[in-house]
Design an enzyme around this catalytic site. Structure first.
Site, PDB file in Angstrom:
ATOM      1  N   ILE A 140       3.285  14.806   9.405  1.00 24.03           N
ATOM      2  CA  ILE A 140       3.469  16.003   8.581  1.00 24.03           C
ATOM      3  C   ILE A 140       2.244  16.196   7.694  1.00 24.03           C
ATOM      4  O   ILE A 140       1.835  15.280   6.975  1.00 24.03           O
ATOM      5  CB  ILE A 140       4.736  15.873   7.690  1.00 24.03           C
ATOM      6  N   ASN A 162      -4.637   5.640   4.343  1.00 18.42           N
ATOM      7  CA  ASN A 162      -5.487   6.387   3.406  1.00 18.42           C
ATOM      8  C   ASN A 162      -6.810   6.847   4.005  1.00 18.42           C
ATOM      9  O   ASN A 162      -7.311   7.903   3.631  1.00 18.42           O
ATOM     10  CB  ASN A 162      -5.716   5.590   2.114  1.00 18.42           C
ATOM     11  N   LYS A 214      -3.197  -0.739  15.561  1.00 19.98           N
ATOM     12  CA  LYS A 214      -1.954  -0.124  15.084  1.00 19.98           C
ATOM     13  C   LYS A 214      -2.243   0.637  13.779  1.00 19.98           C
ATOM     14  O   LYS A 214      -2.440   0.049  12.727  1.00 19.98           O
ATOM     15  CB  LYS A 214      -0.877  -1.178  14.826  1.00 19.98           C
ATOM     16  N   GLU A 245       2.241   4.531  10.490  1.00 20.38           N
ATOM     17  CA  GLU A 245       3.138   5.588  10.973  1.00 20.38           C
ATOM     18  C   GLU A 245       2.896   6.896  10.227  1.00 20.38           C
ATOM     19  O   GLU A 245       3.259   7.980  10.686  1.00 20.38           O
ATOM     20  CB  GLU A 245       4.598   5.168  10.779  1.00 20.38           C
ATOM     21  N   GLU A 275      -7.349  -7.496   4.050  1.00 24.79           N
ATOM     22  CA  GLU A 275      -7.980  -6.625   3.051  1.00 24.79           C
ATOM     23  C   GLU A 275      -6.838  -5.918   2.334  1.00 24.79           C
ATOM     24  O   GLU A 275      -6.184  -5.044   2.906  1.00 24.79           O
ATOM     25  CB  GLU A 275      -8.884  -5.586   3.718  1.00 24.79           C
ATOM     26  N   CYS A 321      -8.277   1.683  -2.094  1.00 25.10           N
ATOM     27  CA  CYS A 321      -8.024   0.306  -2.539  1.00 25.10           C
ATOM     28  C   CYS A 321      -8.919  -0.066  -3.713  1.00 25.10           C
ATOM     29  O   CYS A 321      -8.547  -0.885  -4.538  1.00 25.10           O
ATOM     30  CB  CYS A 321      -8.216  -0.660  -1.391  1.00 25.10           C
ATOM     31  N   LYS A 379      -8.634 -13.431  -5.065  1.00 20.81           N
ATOM     32  CA  LYS A 379      -7.211 -13.602  -5.430  1.00 20.81           C
ATOM     33  C   LYS A 379      -6.300 -12.842  -4.455  1.00 20.81           C
ATOM     34  O   LYS A 379      -6.517 -12.889  -3.237  1.00 20.81           O
ATOM     35  CB  LYS A 379      -7.012 -13.182  -6.892  1.00 20.81           C
ATOM     36  N   GLY A 401      -7.095 -10.358  -1.083  1.00 22.77           N
ATOM     37  CA  GLY A 401      -7.359 -10.601   0.327  1.00 22.77           C
ATOM     38  C   GLY A 401      -8.039 -11.896   0.659  1.00 22.77           C
ATOM     39  O   GLY A 401      -8.387 -12.691  -0.206  1.00 22.77           O
TER      40      GLY A 401
HETATM   41  P1  NDP Z   1       1.153  -1.160   4.078  1.00 24.67           P
HETATM   42  O1  NDP Z   1       0.883  -2.563   3.798  1.00 24.67           O
HETATM   43  O2  NDP Z   1       2.519  -0.650   3.910  1.00 24.67           O
HETATM   44  O3  NDP Z   1       0.769  -0.793   5.598  1.00 24.67           O
HETATM   45  C1  NDP Z   1      -0.479  -1.054   6.172  1.00 24.67           C
HETATM   46  C2  NDP Z   1      -0.312  -1.130   7.665  1.00 24.67           C
HETATM   47  O4  NDP Z   1       0.539  -2.227   7.985  1.00 24.67           O
HETATM   48  C3  NDP Z   1       0.366   0.090   8.270  1.00 24.67           C
HETATM   49  O5  NDP Z   1      -0.131   0.312   9.562  1.00 24.67           O
HETATM   50  C4  NDP Z   1       1.812  -0.356   8.332  1.00 24.67           C
HETATM   51  O6  NDP Z   1       2.564   0.372   9.254  1.00 24.67           O
HETATM   52  C5  NDP Z   1       1.642  -1.789   8.755  1.00 24.67           C
HETATM   53  N1  NDP Z   1       2.765  -2.649   8.456  1.00 24.67           N
HETATM   54  C6  NDP Z   1       3.720  -2.499   7.495  1.00 24.67           C
HETATM   55  N2  NDP Z   1       4.592  -3.548   7.520  1.00 24.67           N
HETATM   56  C7  NDP Z   1       4.152  -4.367   8.509  1.00 24.67           C
HETATM   57  C8  NDP Z   1       4.612  -5.609   9.017  1.00 24.67           C
HETATM   58  N3  NDP Z   1       5.679  -6.245   8.511  1.00 24.67           N
HETATM   59  N4  NDP Z   1       3.939  -6.186  10.029  1.00 24.67           N
HETATM   60  C9  NDP Z   1       2.842  -5.596  10.540  1.00 24.67           C
HETATM   61  N5  NDP Z   1       2.358  -4.409  10.107  1.00 24.67           N
HETATM   62  C10 NDP Z   1       3.003  -3.809   9.099  1.00 24.67           C
HETATM   63  O7  NDP Z   1       0.111  -0.388   3.224  1.00 24.67           O
HETATM   64  P2  NDP Z   1      -0.047   1.167   3.078  1.00 24.67           P
HETATM   65  O8  NDP Z   1      -0.112   1.814   4.426  1.00 24.67           O
HETATM   66  O9  NDP Z   1       0.970   1.632   2.131  1.00 24.67           O
HETATM   67  O10 NDP Z   1      -1.520   1.263   2.483  1.00 24.67           O
HETATM   68  C11 NDP Z   1      -1.767   1.206   1.162  1.00 24.67           C
HETATM   69  C12 NDP Z   1      -2.259  -0.175   0.784  1.00 24.67           C
HETATM   70  O11 NDP Z   1      -3.420  -0.533   1.522  1.00 24.67           O
HETATM   71  C13 NDP Z   1      -2.654  -0.235  -0.655  1.00 24.67           C
HETATM   72  O12 NDP Z   1      -2.039  -1.310  -1.282  1.00 24.67           O
HETATM   73  C14 NDP Z   1      -4.164  -0.432  -0.624  1.00 24.67           C
HETATM   74  O13 NDP Z   1      -4.700  -1.097  -1.693  1.00 24.67           O
HETATM   75  C15 NDP Z   1      -4.374  -1.118   0.654  1.00 24.67           C
HETATM   76  N6  NDP Z   1      -5.703  -0.842   1.159  1.00 24.67           N
HETATM   77  C16 NDP Z   1      -6.613  -1.856   1.111  1.00 24.67           C
HETATM   78  C17 NDP Z   1      -7.897  -1.656   1.528  1.00 24.67           C
HETATM   79  C18 NDP Z   1      -8.882  -2.779   1.515  1.00 24.67           C
HETATM   80  O14 NDP Z   1      -9.859  -2.718   2.249  1.00 24.67           O
HETATM   81  N7  NDP Z   1      -8.696  -3.824   0.740  1.00 24.67           N
HETATM   82  C19 NDP Z   1      -8.348  -0.356   2.051  1.00 24.67           C
HETATM   83  C20 NDP Z   1      -7.313   0.629   2.044  1.00 24.67           C
HETATM   84  C21 NDP Z   1      -6.029   0.373   1.617  1.00 24.67           C
HETATM   85  P3  NDP Z   1       3.509   1.577   8.733  1.00 24.67           P
HETATM   86  O15 NDP Z   1       2.674   2.423   7.826  1.00 24.67           O
HETATM   87  O16 NDP Z   1       3.857   2.238   9.993  1.00 24.67           O
HETATM   88  O17 NDP Z   1       4.652   0.942   8.019  1.00 24.67           O
END
Ligand code: NDP
Length: 478
Positions: free
Chosen positions: A13, A140, A163, A166, A238, A272, A443, A446
């Site tokens: 969406i 993001n 992956k 979603e 990360e 992030c 910490k 990651g």
């Molecule tokens: P999530 O941790 O919810 O999801 C990240 C990915 O993991 C998605 O593809 C998600 O799928 C998948 N996922 C969720 N649960 C599982 C599981 N149990 N096993 C395997 N895969 C899983 O994060 P967000 O998508 O909400 O992203 C935001 C977060 O990402 C923030 O906390 C941000 O800080 C961090 N981030 C870190 C970065 C870095 O480089 N350090 C860069 C960008 C973001 P689905 O969405 O389908 O649930």
């Protein structure tokens, strides 16, 4: 969710207007097994891992060229998928192009070691791919995060199961298509779609996956780390941040204020490395905070393709609810809402997941608002007395991803930069990110470093080789 499930499909969406942006089929468990098998067949039989590095590099360069040629449609698709301003999405496609170019060059120039011998042999190392790697990315910055993992993983010779979230499922299939058109053998890059809790869990637990590279939230990262530990497979995490952005009294105030505002409100705070806590030296707290507020209130919140837009919508309606709940809680914790704190009144934006840039002060450093990641346009302002006080406050969270320091004193910048617990330190700048420089967290932000040559080694395992040079048979005992 930015998507709704229709039978076996995810529907993306567009958060700018609530309309459908596209849909993709969900990967079911049987299809996941088949994808892992296909990946192993490709890894073993396609010849990719055995290609001479300069030939592998040629394919990676061809992927970069095709990404560049499709920059406009890819950027537009990402804008619809997650609502980021078109200009930022173009920048992310450029980033992806750069990642494939960089890892093409790294692939053909990376050297390994001839190690000092202690006997009659020649000893040296070679790098071997892990085999089948799972790359899991958040919503993001899809094309950028996907390329950051896929380019080095392929460069190292692995087959990749990608992956995406979603909430932003539309870019990964395009990257796969482009890679195949550029000459990557079938099966070396496949996309796994579906909810993290279902297919994501199945992917990280799959016995055919030999390495996991994850970008996302810290809670999910912990679960993935546990799954990797159970199977003893390497994992790169990360994760999130609560990055401090520090303004000392001697800073170039105009530049510092601009960077503080850009550092949190760029990408609507969904970054992030967003500088979500600004620490301002006590003596200049009021005027600097005023200047931050003035610039924040002038931010142009608009449709992501509007000319001059600075902030688009949040990436989904459910994420907006989460950010709003975070801001309400700040109020309950005693925070003073100085601007923002809700959706804009502009009726043109009424169908989208927009949220105004928000500044809060009056909170103690231990408040949940100053400890947890909002992943949205929410800035907490805090005063500090001196360096010691600053370092204690700034380091006082579970995170350690990035920080910014504004001062004209290079000695102070050095001292404070070394003392702050962060994987990236920006001095008199903020949020610079380049493929050639390592990136990752201290910490709970990651484990491991992506980007740079570290980013390529992450996807390889070191093999030590010995060539015997002895002229006589080996004795049983020396
Ligand atoms: P999530 O941790 O919810 O999801 C990240 C990915 O993991 C998605 O593809 C998600 O799928 C998948 N996922 C969720 N649960 C599982 C599981 N149990 N096993 C395997 N895969 C899983 O994060 P967000 O998508 O909400 O992203 C935001 C977060 O990402 C923030 O906390 C941000 O800080 C961090 N981030 C870190 C970065 C870095 O480089 N350090 C860069 C960008 C973001 P689905 O969405 O389908 O649930």
């Amino acid at each position: 969710m930015n998507t709704s499930s229709v039978a076996e499909e995810l529907v993306s969406i567009n958060p700018a207007n609530g309309e459908e942006a596209g849909r993709v089929p969900v990967t079911d468990p049987d299809a996941l097994d088949a994808a892992v098998d296909r990946a192993w067949r490709a890894f073993r039989d396609s010849g990719w891992k055995d290609l001479l590095p300069h030939r592998r590099a040629a394919v990676l360069r061809a992927i970069a060229e095709r990404l560049a040629a499709e920059k406009e449609p890819l950027a537009t698709l990402q804008m619809r998928d997650n609502g980021k301003p078109l200009s930022e999405c173009r920048g992310m496609v450029d980033y992806a192009v750069g990642a494939f170019q960089y890892y093409a060059s790294a692939c053909e120039t990376l050297e390994t070691d001839v190690t000092p011998s202690r006997g009659e042999y020649l000893s040296f190392t070679v790098l071997e791919p892990h085999g089948v790697v799972a790359a899991i990315t958040p919503w993001n910055s899809p094309i950028m995060n996907d390329a950051t993992k896929v380019a080095p993983a392929l460069a190292a010779g692995n087959a990749v199961l990608l992956k995406p979230s979603e909430d932003s499922p539309l870019l990964a299939p395009q990257l796969m298509r482009i890679a195949l058109e550029a000459g990557l053998p079938e099966g070396m890059l496949q996309v796994v779609q579906g909810r993290g809790a279902d297919i994501g869990t199945a992917l990280v637990g799959h016995s055919g996956v030999r390495m996991i590279s994850f970008t996302g939230g810290t809670t999910t990262g912990r679960a993935i780390g546990r799954a990797a530990a159970d199977r003893i497979v390497p994992v790169a995490l990360e994760l999130g941040g609560k990055s401090p952005h520090v303004v000392f009294a001697d800073a170039n105030r105009e530049h510092a204020v601009a960077a503080v505002v850009a550092g949190i409100f760029g990408s609507a705070g969904q970054s992030c490395v967003a500088g979500s806590r600004v620490f301002i030296e006590q003596g200049i707290y009021a005027p600097v905070l005023d200047a931050i507020l003035e610039r924040t209130k002038a931010i142009r919140v608009d449709m992501p393709d509007a000319p001059g837009v600075e902030m688009g919508p949040l990436s989904s309606f459910h994420h907006r609810e989460r950010v709003d709940a975070f801001v309400r809680r700040a109020g309950q914790e005693g925070g003073r809402l100085l601007c923002g704190g809700g959706a804009p009144e502009d009726p043109r934006l009424g169908r989208g997941a927009f949220y105004l840039p928000t500044v809060i002060d009056g909170l103690g450093p231990g408040a949940a608002t100053c400890q947890e990641e909002a992943f949205g346009p929410v800035l907490a302002a805090l005063p500090f007395r001196d360096e010691k006080d600053l370092i204690a406050q700034a380091n006082g969270t579970a995170f350690g991803l990035a920080c910014g320091i504004w001062t004209e004193s290079f000695k102070r910048a050095w001292r404070v930069g070394r003392a702050l617990e962060a994987g990236s330190v920006w001095i008199n700048t903020y949020k610079q990110s380049v493929t050639s420089t390592p990136f990752g967290g201290f910490k709970s932000s990651g484990i491991g470093r992506e980007k740079g040559l570290n980013g390529l080694r992450l996807y390889a395992q070191v093999k030590s080789m010995y060539f015997g040079l002895q002229e006589t048979p080996l004795p049983v005992a020396k």
